[in-house]
Structures are given as C-alpha cells and as structure tokens.
Design a protein around this motif. Structure first.
Motif, PDB file in Angstrom:
ATOM      1  N   ILE A  10       0.872  -1.373  -0.065  1.00 32.20           N
ATOM      2  CA  ILE A  10       0.008  -0.119  -0.053  1.00 32.20           C
ATOM      3  C   ILE A  10       0.983   1.185  -0.099  1.00 32.20           C
ATOM      4  CG2 ILE A  10      -1.702   1.413   1.459  1.00 32.20           C
ATOM      5  CD1 ILE A  10      -2.811  -1.506   2.293  1.00 32.20           C
ATOM      6  N   HIS A  11       1.847   1.261   0.859  1.00 30.08           N
ATOM      7  CA  HIS A  11       2.678   2.669   1.113  1.00 30.08           C
ATOM      8  C   HIS A  11       3.517   2.686  -0.108  1.00 30.08           C
ATOM      9  CE1 HIS A  11       0.690   3.152   4.709  1.00 30.08           C
ATOM     10  NE2 HIS A  11       1.348   2.461   5.449  1.00 30.08           N
ATOM     11  N   GLY A  12       4.020   1.656  -0.626  1.00 26.10           N
ATOM     12  CA  GLY A  12       4.751   1.519  -1.959  1.00 26.10           C
ATOM     13  C   GLY A  12       4.043   2.381  -3.019  1.00 26.10           C
ATOM     14  N   LYS A  15       4.463   6.559  -4.572  1.00 30.39           N
ATOM     15  CA  LYS A  15       5.200   7.010  -5.787  1.00 30.39           C
ATOM     16  C   LYS A  15       4.012   7.428  -6.884  1.00 30.39           C
ATOM     17  CE  LYS A  15       6.091   2.343  -7.481  1.00 30.39           C
ATOM     18  NZ  LYS A  15       7.098   1.313  -7.614  1.00 30.39           N
ATOM     19  N   PHE A  16       2.919   6.719  -7.030  1.00 31.07           N
ATOM     20  CA  PHE A  16       2.054   7.244  -7.869  1.00 31.07           C
ATOM     21  C   PHE A  16       1.355   8.704  -7.728  1.00 31.07           C
ATOM     22  CE2 PHE A  16       2.500   2.494  -8.042  1.00 31.07           C
ATOM     23  CZ  PHE A  16       2.870   2.530  -9.536  1.00 31.07           C
ATOM     24  N   GLY A  17       1.704   9.259  -6.452  1.00 27.78           N
ATOM     25  CA  GLY A  17       1.284  10.462  -6.198  1.00 27.78           C
ATOM     26  C   GLY A  17      -0.128  10.706  -5.862  1.00 27.78           C
ATOM     27  N   ASN A 115      -4.191   2.599 -15.786  1.00 31.56           N
ATOM     28  CA  ASN A 115      -3.342   3.169 -14.751  1.00 31.56           C
ATOM     29  C   ASN A 115      -3.145   2.657 -13.601  1.00 31.56           C
ATOM     30  OD1 ASN A 115      -2.416   5.104 -16.828  1.00 31.56           O
ATOM     31  ND2 ASN A 115      -4.489   6.274 -16.228  1.00 31.56           N
ATOM     32  N   HIS A 116      -1.908   2.628 -12.857  1.00 29.61           N
ATOM     33  CA  HIS A 116      -1.720   2.170 -11.658  1.00 29.61           C
ATOM     34  C   HIS A 116      -2.430   2.826 -10.704  1.00 29.61           C
ATOM     35  CE1 HIS A 116      -0.122   0.234  -7.938  1.00 29.61           C
ATOM     36  NE2 HIS A 116       0.291  -0.722  -8.750  1.00 29.61           N
ATOM     37  N   PRO A 117      -3.275   2.302  -9.651  1.00 36.56           N
ATOM     38  CA  PRO A 117      -4.199   3.346  -8.736  1.00 36.56           C
ATOM     39  C   PRO A 117      -3.186   3.912  -7.685  1.00 36.56           C
ATOM     40  CG  PRO A 117      -5.502   1.082  -9.070  1.00 36.56           C
ATOM     41  CD  PRO A 117      -3.899   1.089  -9.831  1.00 36.56           C
ATOM     42  N   THR A 118      -3.449   5.040  -7.128  1.00 37.92           N
ATOM     43  CA  THR A 118      -2.874   5.700  -6.178  1.00 37.92           C
ATOM     44  C   THR A 118      -2.861   4.728  -4.837  1.00 37.92           C
ATOM     45  OG1 THR A 118      -4.433   7.059  -5.457  1.00 37.92           O
ATOM     46  CG2 THR A 118      -2.939   7.919  -7.436  1.00 37.92           C
ATOM     47  N   GLU A 119      -2.151   5.377  -3.578  1.00 40.17           N
ATOM     48  CA  GLU A 119      -2.233   4.700  -2.483  1.00 40.17           C
ATOM     49  C   GLU A 119      -3.980   5.035  -2.034  1.00 40.17           C
ATOM     50  OE1 GLU A 119      -0.021   5.060   1.743  1.00 40.17           O
ATOM     51  OE2 GLU A 119      -0.838   6.954   0.820  1.00 40.17           O
ATOM     52  N   PHE A 120      -4.168   6.083  -1.993  1.00 40.32           N
ATOM     53  CA  PHE A 120      -5.612   6.401  -1.537  1.00 40.32           C
ATOM     54  C   PHE A 120      -6.783   5.617  -2.373  1.00 40.32           C
ATOM     55  CE2 PHE A 120      -9.550   8.816  -0.832  1.00 40.32           C
ATOM     56  CZ  PHE A 120      -9.452   8.913   0.497  1.00 40.32           C
ATOM     57  N   GLU A 121      -6.534   5.406  -3.540  1.00 39.88           N
ATOM     58  CA  GLU A 121      -7.378   4.523  -4.209  1.00 39.88           C
ATOM     59  C   GLU A 121      -7.641   3.136  -3.931  1.00 39.88           C
ATOM     60  OE1 GLU A 121      -7.643   6.965  -8.715  1.00 39.88           O
ATOM     61  OE2 GLU A 121      -5.984   5.697  -8.124  1.00 39.88           O
TER      62      GLU A 121
END
Length: 426
Positions: A10-12, A15-17, A115-121
């Motif tokens: 999750i925290h990794g 980087k996707f902002g 696209n790769h989802p962000t952490e929050f997503e």
C-alpha cells in the motif's frame, strides 16, 4: 501476503502520487464486483472538522444499533484506524487478505492497459470491500481531498452529503479562492441529494446554494442562531438546540458543538429515511460517547500537555482561540512541526501571541520541513526558540522547562501528533 507485506504494498504506491479523478477507482472497483454499490453512505467533505463530524454521526448510529462502517484519513498511530466497523478497527488479517485481493485486481487493471491506482484509491477499495463483506447497515465516509474528483466520490447518491467548514488548504490542487475550494467540495452533491451544510462564509455559501439548485438537492443549513453553547471547557461542551434539546459532548472546543449540531441534522435526515432506531436516548448517548483523538486532546495532566492536529490557518486560529479561552494568562510552550508544502506562516502566526516558547521538530514524513529550517522562521516571530532532532526529546525538554502552572501544546501536523500520543500511551 501478511500484514507487513500488505502495508509495504500500500505505502509503496505513494510513488504514484495524488491523481484526482474517478476513472481509476471506477475501473478497479468494477473488477472487484462493485462492492460499494451494495452499501449506503453518509458522505462527509470539508476543510476542517470532517473527522469530528464523522465521529459524532457514527457514534449516534452505533448507539442506535446500526452496523456502522467508518472510513477516515489519515491515521494517528495505526493504519487500521482508518477502516472501522463501530469501535473495532479492521484486523491485520483482513488488511492482508483484502489487500491481496485488491492487488490481484490492480494487476489485472494494468494488464488491461489501465493506470496504476494511487495509495488512496487502493485503501478506499480495501475499505469498500471490507464494509461489503461485513454487510454494514451504513458507512460514514470521509472525503480524502476535495470532493469532486476524490476517490470516495465514486459512490452513487448518498443518504446525506455533509459539508463542514470551508477554508484555505491544498490550494495548489483545489484552487486559491474560497469559491473554487467550495466548488470542489460541492462535488459530492449529486442529483436529489440531502445536503447538510456547516455555517459558511458568504462566498462559499453562494456556491453551495447554486450547486444544490442545479442538482435539485435539498440544502439544510446549520444556523448558529438555532443553538446556544451553555458552557465549554477543555473537557467538552454543553449546548442547547431549539429543535433538538440539550446535549453534552466531550470533544473539546466550542467549534465542536457546531460539528455536533451538523451531525444531529444528518442523523435526523436518516431518521426521515427509515432509520427509525435513532431515538433521543441514542442521540444523547452517541454525542456524549463520541471521541476524536488528536484534536485539542489532553494526553497528560501533570503538566497539562495537549495535542492538536491543526495544519492550516483556520485550524491554527481555532487552536489559538481555545488555548486563550481555556488557559488565560498561562505560560504556554508550543511544539510545532509542519510540512514544507503547507502555508507554514499561516499555521504559525496565530499561535505567536500566546506562545512563551517554540520548539521546532520535523514530522516523520518526506514532506516534513527540517526542524532547523522551521526554527529560523520561528525566530522571526519569537525570541525563545529551540530545536529537537527527535520528537520524544522535544516532549521531555518541554516537560522539564514548563512551570507547574504552565501548558504544553504540540500541533502543526498529524504526521507527528500520533508519535506524541504513543509517547504518553494514551
């Protein structure tokens, strides 16, 4: 995947902002079977006061016997604080299991060209799946950032859209005027929504009225003339509402009484929509029992040590007002840590008139401002400024330095407030 591996994954994705928009979360949830579409929501947006309002609403619902999902951010001490059913945080096992399931769907999304989802997503998807699996009666859902393009806004029309106070924050994303910020927050208002609105400035109010009119939504405005605060202290407030009666809350700060009234209006809408287990006794108990850590919270009584998550100008102004009201004439030592991408002067300046001394620290975040850099800024306002490389050193130093009648307050960023709570084992 175990719990540690789940958090690393999750925290990794940090980087996707931050990517505001609903395309990613919509596609991800579709691959998961759209768990959110089986749930009922109360959606809460705003600049400040979201968490407290969520706490009041969910506490009333719990006291009414409803299985209540709660989604908030950020966390103070544990990741699992963000996803709860009632007072129970999601288990480490469930975090690991559901994160693995979500990761499989993320991998599928990417294979399909998404696209790769962000952490929050990803965290939002985990929360929706957890609430779905547990068949929650209702979910009290806090917006992460803004509203219109926040991942939580993937939901259909909520039972109620609740909007707390609007002020300047995240201006690089949401806009540099109250009207622009209000417009982003108003994005959670959908067609025929019941909207509960905290008292607003004229600029913000106009925006909400226009959006509600365009969306054929019913606007329920909280009026300060409808209630009186009878007493207020660091331990909470008592207020009387003309329509609902007399109530007691134990989250300190007069502004929390307004948040409580906002919550009252929201649960009244739910009652109108068939949540008939909500009764006067449940409302009274729910407001009394509601807690929201890290907001003007006393973590030590000897000496009095407070923590507060104020991280923008409005939050700092409210904190300064409360400290002056509750501790008139007291020597106050202020521990402060800020994020370098925040309007740090707006966070610092309201506390300058009441601070006897500042101690600069760095929040444990890659966005945290260095303590030495913060100290240089503080010295332009105050002669007594010191620096601590570690937060626990700042705590120990302040407790040695403060007089018996003095006060210590740590504020400025939620990223280090949790560390202060851990120190005191609250």
């Amino acid at each position: 995947m175990n719990y540690a591996e789940a958090l690393d994954y999750i925290h990794g994705t940090l980087k996707f902002g931050v990517k505001l928009g609903l395309e990613n979360i919509t596609a991800l949830l579709s691959l998961m079977g759209d768990p959110h579409k089986s749930l009922k929501f109360i959606h809460v947006a705003g600049t400040n006061g979201k968490g407290s309002t969520v706490a009041f609403i969910s506490s009333i619902l719990m006291e009414s016997g409803y299985k209540t999902g709660i989604y908030t951010s950020p966390y103070l001490e544990r990741f699992t604080e963000r996803i709860k059913i009632g007072i129970e945080e999601i288990s480490d096992t469930d975090v690991a299991r559901i994160t693995y399931f979500v990761k499989e769907k993320v991998d599928e999304l990417i294979r399909n060209g998404g696209n790769h989802p962000t952490e929050f997503e990803i965290v939002t998807a985990v929360a929706f799946q957890y609430f779905f699996e547990n068949n929650c009666d209702v979910v009290v859902l806090e917006v992460g950032l803004g509203g219109r393009f926040d991942s939580t806004n993937v939901i259909d029309c909520p039972l109620a859209a609740v909007i707390t106070t609007i002020s300047y924050d995240h201006m690089n994303i949401l806009g540099d005027t109250l009207e622009k910020i209000a417009y982003e927050k108003a994005g959670i208002i959908k067609e025929n929504t019941d909207v509960v609105l905290y008292p607003q400035s004229d600029e913000a109010l106009k925006v909400f009225e226009e959006v509600c009119n365009d969306k054929n939504s019913r606007l329920n405005k909280i009026l300060v003339s409808d209630f009186d605060i009878l007493e207020s202290s660091i331990w909470g407030s008592t207020f009387f509402h003309k329509k609902y009666g007399r109530f007691e809350i134990h989250i300190p700060g007069e502004h929390q009484a307004v948040n409580a009234v906002t919550a009252l209006e929201a649960v009244n809408i739910l009652k109108e929509k068939g949540f008939d287990r909500i009764c006067e006794t449940a409302v009274d108990r729910g407001l009394k029992k509601a807690v929201w850590p890290g907001r003007l919270e006393v973590v030590c009584k000897d000496p009095v040590f407070l923590i507060d998550g104020a991280h923008n100008r409005e939050g700092a102004l409210t904190l300064a007002k409360n400290l002056k009201e509750y501790f008139p004439g007291k020597r106050i030592i202020i521990i402060v840590g800020v994020l370098k991408d925040k309007d740090y002067k707006a966070i610092i300046e309201p506390l300058v008139p009441i601070a006897s001394e500042f101690i600069a620290v760095k929040p444990q975040s890659n966005r945290g401002m260095e303590a030495q850099e913060l100290a240089i800024i503080l010295r332009s306002y105050c002669n007594e400024v010191s620096v601590s490389d570690r937060i626990e050193d700042a705590i120990r130093y302040s407790m040695k330095k403060v007089s018996k009648s003095g006060i210590i307050c740590a504020y400025g960023s939620l990223y280090y407030i949790g560390e202060v709570r851990k120190f005191f084992n609250v």
